[in-house]
Write a protein that holds these residues in place. Structure first.
Motif, PDB file in Angstrom:
ATOM      1  N   UNK A 103      21.551  45.027  36.470  1.00 44.30           N
ATOM      2  CA  UNK A 103      21.776  43.634  36.049  1.00 44.30           C
ATOM      3  C   UNK A 103      22.379  43.590  34.646  1.00 44.30           C
ATOM      4  N   UNK A 104      21.803  44.354  33.719  1.00 46.25           N
ATOM      5  CA  UNK A 104      22.282  44.350  32.332  1.00 46.25           C
ATOM      6  C   UNK A 104      23.715  44.869  32.242  1.00 46.25           C
ATOM      7  N   UNK A 105      24.004  45.947  32.991  1.00 43.16           N
ATOM      8  CA  UNK A 105      25.365  46.486  32.985  1.00 43.16           C
ATOM      9  C   UNK A 105      26.360  45.449  33.500  1.00 43.16           C
ATOM     10  N   UNK A 106      26.003  44.771  34.597  1.00 43.73           N
ATOM     11  CA  UNK A 106      26.894  43.747  35.149  1.00 43.73           C
ATOM     12  C   UNK A 106      27.072  42.582  34.193  1.00 43.73           C
ATOM     13  N   UNK A 107      25.989  42.156  33.528  1.00 46.50           N
ATOM     14  CA  UNK A 107      26.068  41.027  32.604  1.00 46.50           C
ATOM     15  C   UNK A 107      26.941  41.364  31.398  1.00 46.50           C
ATOM     16  N   UNK A 108      26.773  42.558  30.860  1.00 39.93           N
ATOM     17  CA  UNK A 108      27.571  42.977  29.694  1.00 39.93           C
ATOM     18  C   UNK A 108      29.049  43.044  30.055  1.00 39.93           C
ATOM     19  N   UNK A 109      29.352  43.621  31.213  1.00 38.24           N
ATOM     20  CA  UNK A 109      30.756  43.747  31.596  1.00 38.24           C
ATOM     21  C   UNK A 109      31.350  42.431  32.073  1.00 38.24           C
ATOM     22  N   UNK A 110      30.526  41.492  32.506  1.00 44.03           N
ATOM     23  CA  UNK A 110      31.044  40.149  32.794  1.00 44.03           C
ATOM     24  C   UNK A 110      31.637  39.557  31.520  1.00 44.03           C
ATOM     25  N   UNK A 111      30.872  39.614  30.428  1.00 43.99           N
ATOM     26  CA  UNK A 111      31.346  39.071  29.152  1.00 43.99           C
ATOM     27  C   UNK A 111      32.558  39.850  28.651  1.00 43.99           C
ATOM     28  N   UNK A 112      32.448  41.187  28.677  1.00 43.58           N
ATOM     29  CA  UNK A 112      33.533  42.016  28.155  1.00 43.58           C
ATOM     30  C   UNK A 112      34.822  41.855  28.930  1.00 43.58           C
ATOM     31  N   UNK A 113      34.738  41.865  30.255  1.00 44.88           N
ATOM     32  CA  UNK A 113      35.947  41.739  31.069  1.00 44.88           C
ATOM     33  C   UNK A 113      36.538  40.339  30.995  1.00 44.88           C
ATOM     34  N   UNK A 114      35.676  39.319  30.886  1.00 45.62           N
ATOM     35  CA  UNK A 114      36.190  37.961  30.763  1.00 45.62           C
ATOM     36  C   UNK A 114      37.018  37.819  29.480  1.00 45.62           C
ATOM     37  N   UNK A 115      36.476  38.309  28.375  1.00 52.93           N
ATOM     38  CA  UNK A 115      37.193  38.229  27.096  1.00 52.93           C
ATOM     39  C   UNK A 115      38.478  39.051  27.142  1.00 52.93           C
ATOM     40  N   UNK A 116      38.373  40.290  27.636  1.00 53.49           N
ATOM     41  CA  UNK A 116      39.542  41.161  27.715  1.00 53.49           C
ATOM     42  C   UNK A 116      40.599  40.579  28.646  1.00 53.49           C
ATOM     43  N   UNK A 117      40.144  39.965  29.749  1.00 57.14           N
ATOM     44  CA  UNK A 117      41.072  39.387  30.711  1.00 57.14           C
ATOM     45  C   UNK A 117      41.901  38.255  30.125  1.00 57.14           C
ATOM     46  N   UNK A 118      41.240  37.350  29.408  1.00 55.97           N
ATOM     47  CA  UNK A 118      41.971  36.225  28.826  1.00 55.97           C
ATOM     48  C   UNK A 118      42.860  36.664  27.670  1.00 55.97           C
ATOM     49  N   UNK A 119      42.382  37.606  26.858  1.00 62.11           N
ATOM     50  CA  UNK A 119      43.194  38.080  25.736  1.00 62.11           C
ATOM     51  C   UNK A 119      44.418  38.862  26.205  1.00 62.11           C
ATOM     52  N   UNK A 120      44.259  39.604  27.297  1.00 60.83           N
ATOM     53  CA  UNK A 120      45.369  40.418  27.796  1.00 60.83           C
ATOM     54  C   UNK A 120      46.244  39.676  28.795  1.00 60.83           C
ATOM     55  N   UNK A 121      45.771  38.518  29.266  1.00 64.43           N
ATOM     56  CA  UNK A 121      46.531  37.759  30.253  1.00 64.43           C
ATOM     57  C   UNK A 121      46.393  38.289  31.662  1.00 64.43           C
ATOM     58  N   UNK A 122      45.358  39.098  31.919  1.00 68.55           N
ATOM     59  CA  UNK A 122      45.174  39.697  33.241  1.00 68.55           C
ATOM     60  C   UNK A 122      44.195  38.896  34.082  1.00 68.55           C
ATOM     61  N   UNK A 123      44.681  38.339  35.182  1.00 70.29           N
ATOM     62  CA  UNK A 123      43.806  37.606  36.083  1.00 70.29           C
ATOM     63  C   UNK A 123      42.943  38.555  36.908  1.00 70.29           C
ATOM     64  N   UNK A 124      43.408  39.790  37.070  1.00 71.02           N
ATOM     65  CA  UNK A 124      42.608  40.775  37.771  1.00 71.02           C
ATOM     66  C   UNK A 124      41.309  41.063  37.036  1.00 71.02           C
ATOM     67  N   UNK A 125      41.395  41.205  35.706  1.00 75.48           N
ATOM     68  CA  UNK A 125      40.196  41.451  34.901  1.00 75.48           C
ATOM     69  C   UNK A 125      39.282  40.233  34.888  1.00 75.48           C
ATOM     70  N   UNK A 126      39.866  39.037  34.791  1.00 78.21           N
ATOM     71  CA  UNK A 126      39.055  37.816  34.807  1.00 78.21           C
ATOM     72  C   UNK A 126      38.311  37.709  36.135  1.00 78.21           C
ATOM     73  N   UNK A 127      39.011  37.962  37.229  1.00 73.80           N
ATOM     74  CA  UNK A 127      38.386  37.879  38.552  1.00 73.80           C
ATOM     75  C   UNK A 127      37.272  38.917  38.695  1.00 73.80           C
ATOM     76  N   UNK A 128      37.520  40.135  38.213  1.00 73.03           N
ATOM     77  CA  UNK A 128      36.497  41.174  38.320  1.00 73.03           C
ATOM     78  C   UNK A 128      35.277  40.832  37.483  1.00 73.03           C
ATOM     79  N   UNK A 129      35.504  40.137  36.354  1.00 75.58           N
ATOM     80  CA  UNK A 129      34.363  39.714  35.529  1.00 75.58           C
ATOM     81  C   UNK A 129      33.477  38.742  36.305  1.00 75.58           C
TER      82      UNK A 129
END
Length: 265
Positions: free
Chosen positions: A93-119
């Motif tokens: 749960x903790x790993x998924x929660x941390x990477x939800x936040x990390x991938x969401x931020x990285x996805x929007x900053x990089x412009x990648x919808x794939x990363x946002x979706x995976x988050x």
């Protein structure tokens, strides 16, 4: 007491197990549920009529069908060390929660919808594990309320993601940073691999842990897909591979959210 055996092809993850448990909780005469996620089987121990259970299983639209009904005197052995299972599920749960936040931020900053979706897929998994851990012993109505909230949250976020994909396809050109896509996806791949290792290392026979292994394996496949799409973005000089990957993962999140919302009503 009857042992009612079902084959349920659409049951392979913690979300499906939780949905079935919530659907059957409160049924009069229900004694126990024994899940076999690997074999897509469910044994229902019930002192009432088969007709009380089968329509509920069929209403979940997982392809569930009745296989066998027999008379038994004992319930299944439930001597597993649940404390070990809880620790493993908390770690995932903790790993998924941390990477939800990390991938969401990285996805929007990089412009990648794939990363946002995976988050959002990470968020969906974290909500499933969190609900399972938090709702132990809670009232059925409370479980359904929490499930509804999590389902609507996932649905809203996924809908916004799909609208952003549509906006980009119809005119707004945003070229994703393929380097960020690949690096972050590799980190997520490592995180999911660690989760899978922890779950396997626990050697727990609990079906929830086995189901978590299946879902985490699926997450590894998604991470690999985003890495490939990042390479295709670089090779083709187009954002289309990233948008296609994002759309597919958003669709998976929407599908899961709709099922949870239907159950909570």
């Amino acid at each position: 007491m009857k042992k009612i055996c079902y084959h349920i092809p659409g049951m392979d993850c913690p979300s499906e197990e939780r949905i079935i448990r919530m659907k059957l909780e409160g049924v009069e005469g229900l004694e126990a549920l024994d899940f076999d996620l690997d074999g897509r089987k469910l044994d229902v121990f019930h002192s009432g009529k088969v007709e009380d259970i089968t329509p509920l299983i069929e209403s979940l639209n997982m392809g569930g069908r009745l296989n066998l009904v027999s008379e038994v005197d004992e319930l299944p052995d439930e001597t597993a060390d649940h404390s070990v299972e809880r620790k493993m599920l908390w770690a995932v749960l903790i790993i998924n929660a941390v990477f939800f936040v990390g991938e969401m931020i990285a996805g929007w900053l990089s412009g990648s919808m794939g990363l946002v979706a995976d988050s959002l897929d990470m968020l969906a998994d974290a909500l499933v594990y969190g609900l399972s851990l938090w709702a132990v012993g809670a009232l059925v109505s409370r479980k359904k309320w929490v499930a509804a909230v999590s389902g609507y949250l996932q649905l809203a976020l996924a809908a916004m993601g799909l609208m952003e994909v549509l906006r980009r396809v119809t005119g707004v050109e945003i070229f994703p940073d393929f380097r960020t896509m690949i690096v972050v996806s590799v980190l997520a791949l490592v995180a999911n691999s660690v989760s899978l290792y922890l779950l396997q290392k626990s050697k727990s026979k609990g079906q929830h842990v086995k189901a978590s292994m299946i879902c985490t394996s699926n997450d590894v496949i998604i991470n690999a897909g985003i890495i490939v799409s990042g390479g295709l973005v670089y090779w083709t000089g187009s954002a289309i591979p990233d948008l296609v990957t994002g759309t597919i993962v958003f669709g998976l999140v929407v599908w899961g959210a709709v099922r949870i919302i239907k159950l909570s009503r």
